[in-house]
Design a protein around this motif. Structure first.
Motif: not given
Length: 164
Positions: A100-107
């Motif tokens: 997962i290239k862009n996992l963040s707290e937001e998503n």
């Protein structure tokens, strides 16, 4: 001097060939340890499945919880992750590693909801190794059984997805 350089070149080439043969032999001896990198199309998965039982797939999360199979955030081929889960459901001995290239707290919550739904629909289970900074999230899909709510209960620990 030219003769010495030629001999050294031949010896180095021979050693390189020996190494390649050795490594090639090791791949077939331990297929569970070998993962096909950047298997971002079903065609590549099907083409290579005889040699590589394990594949790595790059995922970029899009709005709405969409898991887009692509390596780069600025590129999309509109390839859903769903065909990979359909494949896994038919081949329980296979493993899929989601990068997962862009996992963040937001998503992460939206991702968890989407993953729980997929886990339930395709009867798989999840375990992951996650880092929520600039490093990608990695989710390994394998065969087994768990309830959807436990699929990604704690995204700060290791987790895996498998067929029930």
């Amino acid at each position: 001097m030219k003769k010495r350089i030629s001999i050294i070149a031949v010896v180095l080439a021979f050693l390189a060939l020996c190494y390649v043969c050795y490594v090639g032999g090791q791949i077939d001896q331990s297929p569970h340890k070998i993962w096909l990198h950047r298997c971002n199309s079903i065609e590549k998965l099907q083409e290579k499945e005889a040699r590589y039982p394990n594949v790595e797939v790059d995922i970029c999360l899009r709005p709405g919880g969409v898991m887009d199979v692509t390596h780069d955030m600025d590129t999309t081929f509109h390839l859903s992750f769903t065909p990979y889960l359909e494949y896994l459901a038919k081949h329980p001995e296979r493993h899929i590693w989601m990068d997962i290239k862009n996992l963040s707290e937001e998503n992460v919550r939206e991702f968890k909801r989407s993953l729980d739904s997929l886990v339930y629909t395709y009867k798989v289970r999840a375990s992951s190794k996650t880092r929520m900074n600039s490093r990608p999230m990695i989710l390994r899909l394998v065969s087994g059984s768990v309830t959807p709510a436990s699929a990604v209960r704690n995204l700060s620990r290791a987790s895996t997805v498998t067929r029930r």
